[in-house]
Design a protein around this motif. Sequence first.
Motif: not given
Length: 337
Positions: A164-175, A199-207, A210-216
């Motif tokens: 997940v972090a790699e997707l965020i880096y490539q498309d959002v952080n660096n995007g 960002l749309d993918w993240l909207e759907e995932r986080l709907a 609460r957090y990106l991976v797991g419960e914390t």
Amino acid sequence: MAGQGTYVEESFERDTRYIPTRITADGRDGFPVEAGRYRLAVSRACPWAHRTTIVRRLLGLETVLSMAVAGPTHDSDSWTFDLDPGGVDPVLGIAKLKDAYEARPDGYKPGVTVPAIVDTTTGQVVTNDFAQITLDFSTEWTAFHRDNAPDLYPEALRAEIDEVAELIYQDVNNGVYRCGFAGKQESYEKAYDRLFARLDWLEERLATQRYLVGETITEADIRLFTTLVRFDAVYHGHFKCNRSKLSEMPVLWAYARDLFQTPGFGDTVNFEHIKAHYYEVHTDINPTAIVPKGPDPSGWLTEHGREALGGMPFGQGAPPGSVAAGEEVPSLEQDRG
């Protein structure tokens, strides 16, 4: 920032050549973890450095790893310690972070970046690999974690966090940088579409979680937060990422406010430094260097309702205590209607 940018066929590509040594528990990669030996050099403006300030605070490393804060603006030469009396960092005794890079025997060339960790015994930068630094804080500095510190990189979830972090880096952080520094229309539009698709993918995932991976809260959340918190203040206008403001993406906006209101996140954010850096330094994008007054940041303190999704911010751990003396950032409380 972390890494210098270059243009390949009019598109922005980040230079990812970093110093290869690391600070590890056993010193196997060059330097051993030691309390009081190292100093973390950051800027409150930089999203890559911001990750390290959050993780350092969440894990309680303030007492063993001091922090040098550079001013929000710099020239082509170096980040500078102009916030300190006399413009000199009181521990390192230098005015420019460049001095700690040039103290290295290898003549490191890619550029003066933050975050950087300096060995105070030699005055040399020993690592500037921003992605590895925070992982090492979690896995190599464990002897100095505070009581009840959260596990930000749990072993059972590392593969998913990394993915997940790699997707965020490539498309959002660096995007957002690919949008802002695109050299031609086609490159910009490609980066823009890629950014908002993620960002749309993240909207759907986080709907539904609460957090990106797991419960914390994990490393993945920290890496996304430092871009989201800069989105409306900088990236939406300055970098032309203007399909939607963060505040117009309901799930991500609530998620970002949830993190902002969690100890260790909002209390490391300095919006004035963020805006000053981007609008004053990037004169190729903003030739007048005028810094906008807005947006009003008080919305970050409004209710988010994310508790209804469950999860526990720190798992079986506990929130960090008060911000260390001298490391406070301006509060938004006065802006709360």
